[in-house]
Enzyme design. Sequence first.
Site, PDB file in Angstrom:
ATOM      1  N   SER A 296       0.798  -1.239   0.000  1.00 24.81           N
ATOM      2  CA  SER A 296       0.000   0.000   0.000  1.00 24.81           C
ATOM      3  C   SER A 296       0.822   1.277   0.000  1.00 24.81           C
ATOM      4  CB  SER A 296      -0.940   0.022   1.199  1.00 24.81           C
ATOM      5  OG  SER A 296      -1.986  -0.876   0.984  1.00 24.81           O
TER       6      SER A 296
ATOM      7  N   LYS B 248       0.415   3.390  -2.976  1.00 21.33           N
ATOM      8  CA  LYS B 248      -0.767   4.252  -3.126  1.00 21.33           C
ATOM      9  C   LYS B 248      -0.418   5.743  -3.045  1.00 21.33           C
ATOM     10  CE  LYS B 248      -3.736   0.656  -1.089  1.00 21.33           C
ATOM     11  NZ  LYS B 248      -4.450   0.236   0.150  1.00 21.33           N
TER      12      LYS B 248
ATOM     13  N   TYR C 225      -3.724  -2.577 -10.209  1.00 24.59           N
ATOM     14  CA  TYR C 225      -3.614  -2.348  -8.758  1.00 24.59           C
ATOM     15  C   TYR C 225      -2.732  -3.423  -8.090  1.00 24.59           C
ATOM     16  CZ  TYR C 225      -5.020  -2.350  -3.842  1.00 24.59           C
ATOM     17  OH  TYR C 225      -5.000  -2.365  -2.474  1.00 24.59           O
TER      18      TYR C 225
ATOM     19  N   TYR D 143      -4.674   3.762   8.079  1.00 24.54           N
ATOM     20  CA  TYR D 143      -6.057   3.268   8.251  1.00 24.54           C
ATOM     21  C   TYR D 143      -6.576   3.572   9.651  1.00 24.54           C
ATOM     22  CZ  TYR D 143      -3.678   0.794   4.568  1.00 24.54           C
ATOM     23  OH  TYR D 143      -2.889   0.515   3.497  1.00 24.54           O
TER      24      TYR D 143
ATOM     25  N   VAL E 266       1.192  -3.707   3.794  1.00 25.13           N
ATOM     26  CA  VAL E 266       1.167  -5.010   4.482  1.00 25.13           C
ATOM     27  C   VAL E 266       2.432  -5.840   4.259  1.00 25.13           C
ATOM     28  CG1 VAL E 266      -1.330  -5.325   4.781  1.00 25.13           C
ATOM     29  CG2 VAL E 266      -0.233  -6.099   2.676  1.00 25.13           C
TER      30      VAL E 266
HETATM   31  N1  GLN Z   1      -2.336  -5.226  -2.014  1.00 17.98           N
HETATM   32  C1  GLN Z   1      -2.838  -5.169  -0.666  1.00 17.98           C
HETATM   33  C2  GLN Z   1      -4.346  -5.332  -0.673  1.00 17.98           C
HETATM   34  O1  GLN Z   1      -4.956  -4.837  -1.582  1.00 17.98           O
HETATM   35  C3  GLN Z   1      -2.448  -3.859  -0.052  1.00 17.98           C
HETATM   36  C4  GLN Z   1      -2.991  -3.678   1.348  1.00 17.98           C
HETATM   37  C5  GLN Z   1      -2.037  -2.951   2.261  1.00 17.98           C
HETATM   38  O2  GLN Z   1      -0.845  -2.895   2.057  1.00 17.98           O
HETATM   39  N2  GLN Z   1      -2.571  -2.458   3.357  1.00 17.98           N
HETATM   40  O3  GLN Z   1      -4.911  -5.915   0.193  1.00 17.98           O
END
Ligand code: GLN
Length: 316
Positions: free
Chosen positions: A72, A75, A199, A251, A269
């Site tokens: 993530s 992003k 994505y 988050y 993650v």
């Molecule tokens: N690719 C992961 C997902 O879509 C990214 C989530 C994350 O890093 N929090 O679940």
Amino acid sequence: MSIAATTDKSLLRTAVSDIAEVMAARPDRGTVASYIPELATVDPARFGLCVVDADGEVFMGGDAEVPFSIQSISKVFTLTLALGMVGDRLWKRVGREPSGSAFNSIVQLEFEKGVPRNPFINAGAIATTDVILSGHKPKEALGEILRFMQFLADDQTIHIDREVAASEQRTGFRNAALANYMKSFGIIENPVEYTLGVYFHHCALAMSCRQLAMAGRFLAYKGRNPSTGLFVVKPERARRINSLMMMCGHYDGSGEFAYRVGLPGKSGVGGGILAIVPGQASIAVWSPGLDASGNSHLGRIALEALATRMGWSVFG
Ligand code: GLN
């Protein structure tokens, strides 16, 4: 900010190596993500830390040059690209409020009629990726994202880990649900499988702490890449991306991160966190074990220790 204008380099050097040593030895390491099967194979004993200061000097500790899945954290960069393409029109499709719920929450999306709360929860990032994809083939959009990362980090070796992408593509049922749900409200323009494909692949970018800290420099220096002197984005946009990182980057753990670390940050993650000290430094940390909100457990603790030792905080 009340922080000193110049970084005490010897203090920083000692802090980075001390923290890397202490973190590598800690027994509490969190839990490595397993819902993406390929990520479950990563060794929880890993720890890396890298700081790039305003002069471009690099300070590294532990596994700072080992590539990991940035997930993530990507992003932040897709948000930057999407804003570059459509400007404020992005905000018709994605909100800017902290979510207070899990990164992959489905229930929130129904309440908000398919408009994701912010660009950093999964739904918001999928909608942002869809903006980048429009008018392009998935391969072209992905090439654009990859080249942007290579350009920002000044490193052509950055690549996408296809095994990780394929692993998530096989098991990303929740993300498929979020994307299909948004499609029913017209938030997603492209075929859902194309948007998800792009994505999953940008989440699978493999980068080291060093490469990530290099890529984040424009956010620390008012939108400017200090090594080329060129503006990646205007100062105002860099400031705004930082504010989103502060409010939404972790988050439902964003409040805790702001309270403890006091810097804009974005987690993934894969166990990485990118943190920005405006005017002073771009920081990347990596420890694969996560806390209950899916943020790096030791990564956050290491950043708290570093910010405390250096007196870094956007709150004075
Ligand atoms: N690719 C992961 C997902 O879509 C990214 C989530 C994350 O890093 N929090 O679940």
